[in-house]
Enzyme design. Structure first.
Site, PDB file in Angstrom:
ATOM      1  N   LYS A 187      -8.902  -6.016   3.629  1.00 16.02           N
ATOM      2  CA  LYS A 187      -7.638  -6.011   2.991  1.00 16.02           C
ATOM      3  C   LYS A 187      -7.128  -7.579   2.863  1.00 16.02           C
ATOM      4  O   LYS A 187      -7.433  -8.270   1.893  1.00 16.02           O
ATOM      5  CB  LYS A 187      -6.579  -5.354   4.195  1.00 16.02           C
ATOM      6  CG  LYS A 187      -7.081  -4.006   4.057  1.00 16.02           C
ATOM      7  CD  LYS A 187      -6.037  -2.966   4.750  1.00 16.02           C
ATOM      8  CE  LYS A 187      -6.275  -1.682   4.411  1.00 16.02           C
ATOM      9  NZ  LYS A 187      -7.127  -0.907   5.664  1.00 16.02           N
ATOM     10  N   SER A 205       0.085   2.180   8.941  1.00 15.15           N
ATOM     11  CA  SER A 205       0.041   2.037   7.204  1.00 15.15           C
ATOM     12  C   SER A 205       0.991   3.027   6.342  1.00 15.15           C
ATOM     13  O   SER A 205       1.073   2.474   5.267  1.00 15.15           O
ATOM     14  CB  SER A 205      -1.329   2.026   6.676  1.00 15.15           C
ATOM     15  OG  SER A 205      -1.838   3.215   6.720  1.00 15.15           O
ATOM     16  N   HIS A 239      -4.326  -3.771   8.955  1.00 15.95           N
ATOM     17  CA  HIS A 239      -3.193  -4.326   8.306  1.00 15.95           C
ATOM     18  C   HIS A 239      -2.713  -5.570   8.848  1.00 15.95           C
ATOM     19  O   HIS A 239      -1.670  -6.106   8.674  1.00 15.95           O
ATOM     20  CB  HIS A 239      -2.213  -3.048   8.167  1.00 15.95           C
ATOM     21  CG  HIS A 239      -2.524  -2.212   6.942  1.00 15.95           C
ATOM     22  ND1 HIS A 239      -2.443  -2.464   5.413  1.00 15.95           N
ATOM     23  CD2 HIS A 239      -3.056  -0.878   6.919  1.00 15.95           C
ATOM     24  CE1 HIS A 239      -2.853  -1.550   4.911  1.00 15.95           C
ATOM     25  NE2 HIS A 239      -3.342  -0.533   5.754  1.00 15.95           N
TER      26      HIS A 239
HETATM   27  C1  LIG Z   1      -8.037   0.252   5.727  1.00 17.19           C
HETATM   28  C2  LIG Z   1      -8.218   0.956   7.025  1.00 17.19           C
HETATM   29  C3  LIG Z   1      -9.464   1.221   7.478  1.00 17.19           C
HETATM   30  C4  LIG Z   1     -10.763   0.993   6.710  1.00 17.19           C
HETATM   31  O1  LIG Z   1     -10.989  -0.340   6.504  1.00 17.19           O
HETATM   32  P1  LIG Z   1     -12.174  -0.483   5.434  1.00 17.19           P
HETATM   33  O2  LIG Z   1     -12.657  -1.969   5.650  1.00 17.19           O
HETATM   34  O3  LIG Z   1     -11.619  -0.283   3.807  1.00 17.19           O
HETATM   35  O4  LIG Z   1     -13.241   0.325   5.746  1.00 17.19           O
HETATM   36  C5  LIG Z   1      -9.460   1.397   8.774  1.00 17.19           C
HETATM   37  N1  LIG Z   1      -8.323   1.425   9.669  1.00 17.19           N
HETATM   38  C6  LIG Z   1      -7.080   1.202   9.193  1.00 17.19           C
HETATM   39  C7  LIG Z   1      -6.056   1.348  10.112  1.00 17.19           C
HETATM   40  C8  LIG Z   1      -7.041   0.722   7.844  1.00 17.19           C
HETATM   41  O5  LIG Z   1      -5.708   0.785   7.403  1.00 17.19           O
END
Ligand SMILES: *Cc1c(COP(=O)(O)O)cnc(C)c1O
Length: 396
Positions: A249, A190, A218
């Site tokens: 997301k 990310s 992502h």
């Molecule tokens: C955003 C993210 C998470 C967390 O996801 P949530 O649904 O907000 O708990 C976990 N792993 C990665 C790689 C992320 O980018």
């Protein structure tokens, strides 16, 4: 108890300039949003496809509330599983071309659910050095002592460690059973937007006879056909044991899920503490997500639009002389270097009506501070051109 400890810590954060002020949004999450009443072009949400305020998701959520209410009033394993949860899990499994799916209330929890449930302290984990905090926390929680960390995205570095890992895997655990081993990686990283070398990792896993887990937070809704994720992109279906995704997301709501073989998912359903000891998703969340999966299953229009906008943004930035690093996803860094300059640039852009994130140490190495831009399917060409122009102007 005396609580001056907290005050002291907060004051220190203020002095170091690291106290976060949390912006409050008072509009929908869209290509634009308003913060404290002021309108901005939004280039910092993870709402890749615009599903967070999609009319069909809203409609389904409202219909479900009318029929089922709001809450589920129990953990899933007792009496908190609504037929909507089952429908969502079936549809997710179908969409991902997997045998089964388990939904929990966050991607963070989904990572915990896999790693804590499957590994104990005598097992083995193999992890990319830049994996997400939720993977690091999950490994800690599992108590795994045998950790092999490879250089970011570097299969060759991992291969160098294979003989040592092989040797360890030959030895039994103290109860006489074999050591389980998981290679775990983010799908899309990310901070840089680069993608895991999954085919290489799968090959190493075959050599070691171990499992593979990818956290595609992502990548879900972004990579592969119709946004089916990194495993679909690389055509590795059936070769990755745990595909973890987030529903917070691209899917636009909240929650996390794991897809895999029937017996793998059933094991987690029976044993994962993150499923057993906390409630499932609420009724409107679940209904909205069903609508979201339906939309992606039927059409790749939004995913295509996201990539069109990504190309527009990234080509424009490169043409304007910006360094966007190694990204191969919509996540678009604009390298700045200096921490203060990155922060200052983000503030100036905010003043110009454009919201971007400044990513600084400790999220990335010192001296590699950057802006991070997240395009979505909702942005217009004008939004993107305006943003590029503003960035170029502020950086000059
Ligand atoms: C955003 C993210 C998470 C967390 O996801 P949530 O649904 O907000 O708990 C976990 N792993 C990665 C790689 C992320 O980018």
């Amino acid at each position: 108890m005396n609580t001056t400890f907290f005050e002291k810590e907060i004051n220190e954060m203020i002095q170091q300039g690291i106290l976060k002020t949390i912006p409050v949004v008072d509009s929908e999450q869209g290509a634009h949003l308003t913060v404290s009443g002021k309108d901005y072009i939004n280039l910092c949400s993870n709402n890749y496809l615009g599903l967070a305020s999609h009319p069909q998701l809203k409609k389904k959520a409202i219909e479900a509330i009318k029929r089922f209410g709001v809450g589920t009033s129990s953990v899933r394993a007792l009496i908190g599983t609504n037929s909507l949860h089952i429908e969502l899990e079936k549809k997710l499994a179908n969409f991902k071309h997997a045998e089964d799916a388990l939904v929990v209330t966050g991607g963070y929890l989904a990572n915990m659910a896999v790693i804590q449930t499957v590994l104990d302290k005598e097992d083995v984990v193999i992890s990319d050095e830049l994996n997400h905090a939720s993977i690091i926390d999950a490994v800690r929680l599992s108590g795994v002592k045998n950790k092999f960390i490879y250089k970011h995205g570097d299969v060759k570095d991992l291969e160098k460690q294979v003989p040592e890992i092989k040797k360890l895997l030959k030895s039994k655990k103290s109860d006489g059973t074999i050591r389980k081993c998981i290679i775990v990686t983010d799908g899309v990283f990310s901070m840089d937007g680069d993608i895991a070398p999954l085919p290489g990792l799968v090959n190493v896993a075959k050599e070691l006879n171990c499992m593979v887990m990818v956290d595609d937070a992502h990548g879900e809704g972004v990579l592969g056909s119709h946004g089916r994720g990194i495993v679909d992109l690389y055509k590795l279906n059936g070769q990755v044991d745990f595909e973890v995704g987030t529903l917070s997301k691209a899917f636009g709501v909240m929650g996390g899920f794991i897809t895999g073989k029937k017996e793998v998912i059933e094991y987690l359903r029976q044993k994962a503490r993150q499923f057993l000891f906390t409630n499932g998703l609420s009724i409107p969340d679940t209904a909205a997500l069903i609508a979201g999966v339906d939309i992606l299953e039927k059409s790749d229009k939004l995913v295509k639009k996201l990539w069109e906008n990504t190309k527009l943004l990234q080509d424009g930035l490169i043409k304007a002389g910006c360094d966007i690093g190694e990204t191969t996803s919509p996540i678009t860094p604009v390298m700045i270097g200096d921490e203060l300059k990155a922060k200052d640039t983000a503030v100036k852009l905010k003043n110009a009506g454009i919201l971007v994130s400044a990513i600084t140490f400790p999220m990335v190495a010192k001296g590699s501070a950057r802006l991070r831009l997240m395009p979505s399917a909702l942005h217009t060409r004008q939004d993107i051109e305006n943003s590029i122009n503003a960035i170029v102007k502020v950086l000059q």
